[in-house]
Scaffold this motif. Structure first.
Motif, PDB file in Angstrom:
ATOM      1  N   ASP A 122       0.819  -1.210   0.000  1.00 26.85           N
ATOM      2  CA  ASP A 122       0.000   0.000   0.000  1.00 26.85           C
ATOM      3  C   ASP A 122       0.856   1.263   0.000  1.00 26.85           C
ATOM      4  OD1 ASP A 122      -2.322  -1.454  -0.104  1.00 26.85           O
ATOM      5  OD2 ASP A 122      -2.810  -1.231   2.023  1.00 26.85           O
ATOM      6  N   HIS A 149      -2.470   5.994  -6.537  1.00 28.11           N
ATOM      7  CA  HIS A 149      -3.792   6.499  -6.180  1.00 28.11           C
ATOM      8  C   HIS A 149      -3.853   6.750  -4.685  1.00 28.11           C
ATOM      9  CE1 HIS A 149      -8.086   6.835  -5.567  1.00 28.11           C
ATOM     10  NE2 HIS A 149      -8.280   6.864  -6.873  1.00 28.11           N
ATOM     11  N   GLY A 168      -6.215   7.105  -2.747  1.00 30.13           N
ATOM     12  CA  GLY A 168      -7.254   6.339  -2.078  1.00 30.13           C
ATOM     13  C   GLY A 168      -7.058   4.839  -2.183  1.00 30.13           C
ATOM     14  N   LEU A 169      -5.954   4.434  -2.809  1.00 32.71           N
ATOM     15  CA  LEU A 169      -5.587   3.019  -2.965  1.00 32.71           C
ATOM     16  C   LEU A 169      -6.622   2.221  -3.773  1.00 32.71           C
ATOM     17  CD1 LEU A 169      -4.175   2.294   0.627  1.00 32.71           C
ATOM     18  CD2 LEU A 169      -2.881   2.712  -1.482  1.00 32.71           C
ATOM     19  N   ARG A 170      -7.333   2.897  -4.662  1.00 36.27           N
ATOM     20  CA  ARG A 170      -8.261   2.189  -5.550  1.00 36.27           C
ATOM     21  C   ARG A 170      -7.532   1.923  -6.862  1.00 36.27           C
ATOM     22  NH1 ARG A 170     -11.452   5.786  -2.791  1.00 36.27           N
ATOM     23  NH2 ARG A 170     -11.346   7.412  -4.385  1.00 36.27           N
ATOM     24  N   LEU A 171      -7.067   0.700  -7.001  1.00 40.65           N
ATOM     25  CA  LEU A 171      -6.199   0.340  -8.116  1.00 40.65           C
ATOM     26  C   LEU A 171      -6.883  -0.622  -9.064  1.00 40.65           C
ATOM     27  CD1 LEU A 171      -4.082   1.712  -6.329  1.00 40.65           C
ATOM     28  CD2 LEU A 171      -2.555  -0.210  -6.748  1.00 40.65           C
ATOM     29  N   SER A 172      -6.600  -0.452 -10.330  1.00 41.37           N
ATOM     30  CA  SER A 172      -7.048  -1.417 -11.332  1.00 41.37           C
ATOM     31  C   SER A 172      -6.149  -2.648 -11.252  1.00 41.37           C
ATOM     32  CB  SER A 172      -6.941  -0.805 -12.727  1.00 41.37           C
ATOM     33  OG  SER A 172      -5.567  -0.623 -13.066  1.00 41.37           O
ATOM     34  N   GLN A 221      -2.751  -1.813 -12.433  1.00 44.84           N
ATOM     35  CA  GLN A 221      -1.973  -1.028 -11.470  1.00 44.84           C
ATOM     36  C   GLN A 221      -1.460  -1.901 -10.322  1.00 44.84           C
ATOM     37  OE1 GLN A 221      -5.020   1.979 -10.797  1.00 44.84           O
ATOM     38  NE2 GLN A 221      -3.657   3.559 -11.623  1.00 44.84           N
ATOM     39  N   ARG A 222      -2.265  -2.863  -9.895  1.00 41.83           N
ATOM     40  CA  ARG A 222      -1.816  -3.776  -8.840  1.00 41.83           C
ATOM     41  C   ARG A 222      -0.595  -4.576  -9.322  1.00 41.83           C
ATOM     42  NH1 ARG A 222      -4.980  -4.162  -4.505  1.00 41.83           N
ATOM     43  NH2 ARG A 222      -4.039  -6.137  -3.869  1.00 41.83           N
TER      44      ARG A 222
END
Length: 235
Positions: A90, A97, A99-103, A106-107
């Motif tokens: 993280d 991001h 907000g740590l909202r990853l596709s 991206q992960r």
């Protein structure tokens, strides 16, 4: 091209003013004695240190009207600024991001960055479970995923042992080459410049006193550089 044109700021008893023109995609090492102004220059480029006069542009874009978050810059400091409650994964992901909202893509990018800095099997750990050197590598991985075209390094590998330090420098050089990133690196270790830099700027008393290829470290008889290197005379 990073254009630094009479870029100046002052303190109650000190003024700095810098001039340099740095080619895009090259690695430039900033060396010089402590207190010479190296970190101040990085701070002005990043937007953290107020600029009193002069011009600063990158790739034709005037950077001075832009806030730090708007500039095409990633800065990696000695203090790697990790979030102590977040895992290694993280802490890297927050570079992509907040907000740590990853596709999924991206992960995968985060996992690849962790692996590249030797932390592939430590992604679930918290910073307190890492050594100082490992924490610095998390900071580098976060810088890698941000993908900004200008990377400023302010002694980020100072806590690493020599072998790992060289490995991380090589990783920076590989990244710069692959992604066309322009790197400006403060170092107190002239060997760093000789290892990966295309160009060296010697900063002395608040100005760039000397610049050239890393060969100047051996070939220049500039008295300030000779003092910095601990030489009473040139070899």
């Amino acid at each position: 091209m990073l254009l630094i044109d009479d870029l100046a700021t002052s303190y109650p008893d000190w003024r700095v003013s810098f001039n340099a023109s740095l080619p895009k995609g090259e690695i430039t090492a900033l060396i010089g004695p402590s207190g010479a102004g190296k970190s101040t220059l990085l701070g002005m480029i990043a937007g953290f240190v107020p600029v009193e006069s002069g011009r600063l542009s990158f790739d034709g874009i005037d950077l001075l009207p832009l806030g730090p978050a708007e500039r095409p810059v990633t800065t990696l400091f000695q203090d790697h600024n990790l979030f102590l409650h977040l895992s290694v994964f993280d802490n890297i992901a927050i570079g992509l991001h907040p907000g740590l909202r990853l596709s999924p893509a991206q992960r995968a990018q985060v996992k690849e960055a962790a692996t590249r800095v030797g932390l592939g099997d430590m992604q679930d750990r918290l910073p307190e479970q890492l050594s100082g050197g490992q924490q610095q590598r998390v900071g580098l991985a976060r810088a890698l995923v941000r993908g900004k075209p200008l990377l400023l390094l302010d002694e980020p590998f100072s806590a690493l042992d020599p072998a790992l330090r060289r490995e991380m420098l090589a990783e920076v050089a590989r990244l710069a080459c692959e992604q066309g990133i322009t790197v400006l690196m403060v170092s107190h270790n002239p060997e760093d410049a000789q290892l990966i830099a295309d160009r060296v700027l010697f900063v002395d008393e608040g100005r760039i006193a000397l610049q050239g290829t890393p060969d100047i470290l051996q070939n220049s008889d500039h008295p300030g550089l000779q003092r910095y290197l601990g030489h009473s005379h040139t070899s």
